[in-house]
Every structure is written in structure tokens, then in C-alpha cells.
Design a protein around this motif. Structure first.
Motif, PDB file in Angstrom:
ATOM      1  N   MET A   1     -43.037  56.055  24.004  1.00 42.84           N
ATOM      2  CA  MET A   1     -42.827  56.649  23.172  1.00 42.84           C
ATOM      3  C   MET A   1     -41.474  55.999  22.908  1.00 42.84           C
ATOM      4  N   THR A   2     -41.249  56.317  20.827  1.00 38.39           N
ATOM      5  CA  THR A   2     -40.579  54.814  20.667  1.00 38.39           C
ATOM      6  C   THR A   2     -40.188  56.468  19.237  1.00 38.39           C
ATOM      7  N   ARG A   3     -38.912  55.928  18.617  1.00 40.00           N
ATOM      8  CA  ARG A   3     -38.283  56.349  18.046  1.00 40.00           C
ATOM      9  C   ARG A   3     -38.322  55.434  16.309  1.00 40.00           C
ATOM     10  N   ILE A   4     -38.508  56.279  15.449  1.00 35.63           N
ATOM     11  CA  ILE A   4     -38.498  56.460  13.603  1.00 35.63           C
ATOM     12  C   ILE A   4     -37.430  56.405  12.951  1.00 35.63           C
ATOM     13  N   THR A   5     -36.717  56.287  11.798  1.00 35.84           N
ATOM     14  CA  THR A   5     -36.395  56.186  11.167  1.00 35.84           C
ATOM     15  C   THR A   5     -36.551  56.722   9.920  1.00 35.84           C
ATOM     16  N   VAL A   6     -36.764  58.406   9.638  1.00 38.80           N
ATOM     17  CA  VAL A   6     -37.168  58.424   8.094  1.00 38.80           C
ATOM     18  C   VAL A   6     -36.229  60.156   7.958  1.00 38.80           C
ATOM     19  N   ASN A   7     -35.785  59.044   6.272  1.00 36.37           N
ATOM     20  CA  ASN A   7     -35.197  60.066   5.495  1.00 36.37           C
ATOM     21  C   ASN A   7     -33.751  59.732   5.890  1.00 36.37           C
ATOM     22  N   GLY A   8     -33.047  58.988   6.841  1.00 34.72           N
ATOM     23  CA  GLY A   8     -31.964  59.014   7.498  1.00 34.72           C
ATOM     24  C   GLY A   8     -31.876  59.471   8.369  1.00 34.72           C
ATOM     25  N   LEU A   9     -32.729  60.041   9.404  1.00 35.24           N
ATOM     26  CA  LEU A   9     -33.041  60.897  10.551  1.00 35.24           C
ATOM     27  C   LEU A   9     -33.973  59.753  11.721  1.00 35.24           C
ATOM     28  N   THR A  10     -33.442  59.905  12.949  1.00 35.38           N
ATOM     29  CA  THR A  10     -34.455  58.874  13.289  1.00 35.38           C
ATOM     30  C   THR A  10     -34.735  60.067  14.716  1.00 35.38           C
ATOM     31  N   ILE A  11     -36.930  60.049  14.744  1.00 34.95           N
ATOM     32  CA  ILE A  11     -37.069  61.006  15.116  1.00 34.95           C
ATOM     33  C   ILE A  11     -37.990  59.896  16.141  1.00 34.95           C
ATOM     34  N   ASN A  12     -38.625  61.179  17.398  1.00 32.93           N
ATOM     35  CA  ASN A  12     -39.527  60.343  17.936  1.00 32.93           C
ATOM     36  C   ASN A  12     -40.831  60.441  17.291  1.00 32.93           C
ATOM     37  N   ALA A  13     -41.455  59.129  18.198  1.00 34.31           N
ATOM     38  CA  ALA A  13     -43.251  58.887  17.760  1.00 34.31           C
ATOM     39  C   ALA A  13     -44.084  57.895  19.120  1.00 34.31           C
ATOM     40  N   THR A  14     -44.627  58.840  18.628  1.00 38.70           N
ATOM     41  CA  THR A  14     -46.145  57.821  19.864  1.00 38.70           C
ATOM     42  C   THR A  14     -45.449  56.676  19.868  1.00 38.70           C
ATOM     43  N   LYS A  15     -46.405  55.686  20.828  1.00 42.18           N
ATOM     44  CA  LYS A  15     -45.906  54.217  20.442  1.00 42.18           C
ATOM     45  C   LYS A  15     -47.350  53.428  20.000  1.00 42.18           C
ATOM     46  N   ASN A  16     -46.365  52.751  19.139  1.00 39.22           N
ATOM     47  CA  ASN A  16     -47.652  52.105  17.969  1.00 39.22           C
ATOM     48  C   ASN A  16     -47.653  52.986  16.835  1.00 39.22           C
ATOM     49  N   HIS A  17     -47.087  54.215  16.673  1.00 41.77           N
ATOM     50  CA  HIS A  17     -47.989  55.040  15.590  1.00 41.77           C
ATOM     51  C   HIS A  17     -47.576  54.302  14.409  1.00 41.77           C
ATOM     52  N   PRO A  18     -48.069  54.895  13.166  1.00 47.49           N
ATOM     53  CA  PRO A  18     -48.000  53.365  12.091  1.00 47.49           C
ATOM     54  C   PRO A  18     -47.289  54.295  10.788  1.00 47.49           C
ATOM     55  N   LEU A  19     -46.216  54.632  11.485  1.00 46.53           N
ATOM     56  CA  LEU A  19     -45.167  54.917  10.604  1.00 46.53           C
ATOM     57  C   LEU A  19     -44.436  54.021   9.663  1.00 46.53           C
ATOM     58  N   GLN A  20     -43.533  53.367  10.738  1.00 45.38           N
ATOM     59  CA  GLN A  20     -43.229  51.948  10.550  1.00 45.38           C
ATOM     60  C   GLN A  20     -43.851  51.429   9.574  1.00 45.38           C
ATOM     61  N   ARG A  21     -45.576  51.333   9.901  1.00 41.50           N
ATOM     62  CA  ARG A  21     -45.825  50.267   9.340  1.00 41.50           C
ATOM     63  C   ARG A  21     -46.186  50.771   7.576  1.00 41.50           C
ATOM     64  N   PHE A  22     -46.534  52.038   7.690  1.00 42.27           N
ATOM     65  CA  PHE A  22     -46.895  52.261   6.188  1.00 42.27           C
ATOM     66  C   PHE A  22     -45.253  52.156   5.479  1.00 42.27           C
ATOM     67  N   GLN A  23     -44.470  52.689   6.237  1.00 43.29           N
ATOM     68  CA  GLN A  23     -42.848  52.791   5.276  1.00 43.29           C
ATOM     69  C   GLN A  23     -42.967  51.085   4.881  1.00 43.29           C
ATOM     70  N   LYS A  24     -43.184  49.584   5.195  1.00 44.26           N
ATOM     71  CA  LYS A  24     -43.094  48.802   5.205  1.00 44.26           C
ATOM     72  C   LYS A  24     -43.869  48.364   3.691  1.00 44.26           C
ATOM     73  N   GLU A  25     -45.395  49.136   3.619  1.00 39.72           N
ATOM     74  CA  GLU A  25     -46.876  48.621   2.861  1.00 39.72           C
ATOM     75  C   GLU A  25     -46.748  49.338   2.055  1.00 39.72           C
ATOM     76  N   PHE A  26     -45.785  50.816   2.209  1.00 34.14           N
ATOM     77  CA  PHE A  26     -45.599  51.766   0.617  1.00 34.14           C
ATOM     78  C   PHE A  26     -44.258  52.128   1.257  1.00 34.14           C
ATOM     79  N   HIS A  27     -43.425  51.358   0.282  1.00 29.52           N
ATOM     80  CA  HIS A  27     -42.353  51.950   0.239  1.00 29.52           C
ATOM     81  C   HIS A  27     -41.833  53.091   0.003  1.00 29.52           C
ATOM     82  N   TRP A  28     -42.712  53.857  -1.224  1.00 33.82           N
ATOM     83  CA  TRP A  28     -42.332  55.087  -1.118  1.00 33.82           C
ATOM     84  C   TRP A  28     -43.119  55.867   0.449  1.00 33.82           C
TER      85      TRP A  28
END
Length: 127
Positions: A1-28
Motif C-alpha cells: 500500500m502507498t499514499r497519494i495526494t489528490v486535490n489536497g487529500l492523501t489517499i490509499n493506493a496499491t503499490k505501483n498504482h499509476p496515479l502519480q505517473r498520470f499526475q506528472k504526465e497529464f497535469h490536469w
């Protein structure tokens, strides 16, 4: 499990979830819907809610909306439900563990283990 921030709130995510990569590659990536959320009234249905990142982004921007977060995947659904209590107004988020389909068929989840996403397909035969 890992933690990722979405719109100011840190949420739970699976390890290696692509959300952080999506946030970097697709700013919006998690910002477009949250920018529109204050203009919306009523209910939102998030079909394929995954871990709830879109649900949370919209909710944090407009906690008065009621969001139905629908996710059938047995890996993602518990993470989705663990993220809901972290929201500003969690009673306005209803998780639903279900497939959405307009056919009377068996449903199959196909997962991409590299990026921890999945999609639903139908198989022949009645449910």
C-alpha cells in the motif's frame, strides 16, 4: 500500500498504482473535474471508481454533491472504501461493488499488472 495526494487529500493506493505517473504526465489529470465540481448540483456517478481518486477529487471540490462510486474489482474496492472516510463529508459518498452492464452476461475483470488498472469484459453465458 502507498499514499497519494489528490486535490489536497492523501489517499490509499496499491503499490505501483499509476496515479502519480498520470499526475506528472497529464497535469490536469485530477484537476479538470475538480475545477468543474463547484458548478455541479445533485448527484454524480463514478463508474469504474478504482481506488476513488476521481471521486475524492470531485468531492473535495464540492463536498455537497452526492457521489455514487461504483467499482467491481475485488482488489480496488476495499481501497476505495478505505479512502471514503478520509473525505470532508464521507456520508455523501456511496460505494457500490457492482458491474455496470446493459447485457445479461458474465462479467470478467482483465487486469494490467504493470500499471494496476483493469477493464471489464463480458463472457458468453447468463449471469
Amino acid at each position: 500500500m502507498t499514499r497519494i495526494t489528490v486535490n489536497g487529500l492523501t489517499i490509499n493506493a496499491t503499490k505501483n498504482h499509476p496515479l502519480q505517473r498520470f499526475q506528472k504526465e497529464f497535469h490536469w489529470y485530477d484537476k479538470i473535474l475538480s475545477n468543474l465540481a463547484p458548478l455541479i448540483t445533485g448527484n454524480i456517478i463514478d463508474i469504474g471508481a478504482n481506488i476513488g481518486d476521481t471521486t475524492i477529487a470531485i468531492h473535495q471540490a464540492n463536498p455537497n454533491l452526492h457521489i455514487y462510486a461504483i467499482e467491481p474489482d475485488p482488489e480496488f474496492y476495499p481501497i476505495l472504501t478505505s479512502n471514503i472516510p478520509l473525505a470532508t463529508n464521507p456520508k455523501n459518498i456511496t460505494p457500490i461493488k457492482a458491474f455496470i452492464n446493459n447485457q445479461n452476461t458474465n462479467n470478467v475483470i482483465t487486469k494490467n499488472k504493470e500499471n494496476h488498472t483493469g477493464h471489464m469484459t463480458t463472457a458468453n453465458g447468463p449471469t
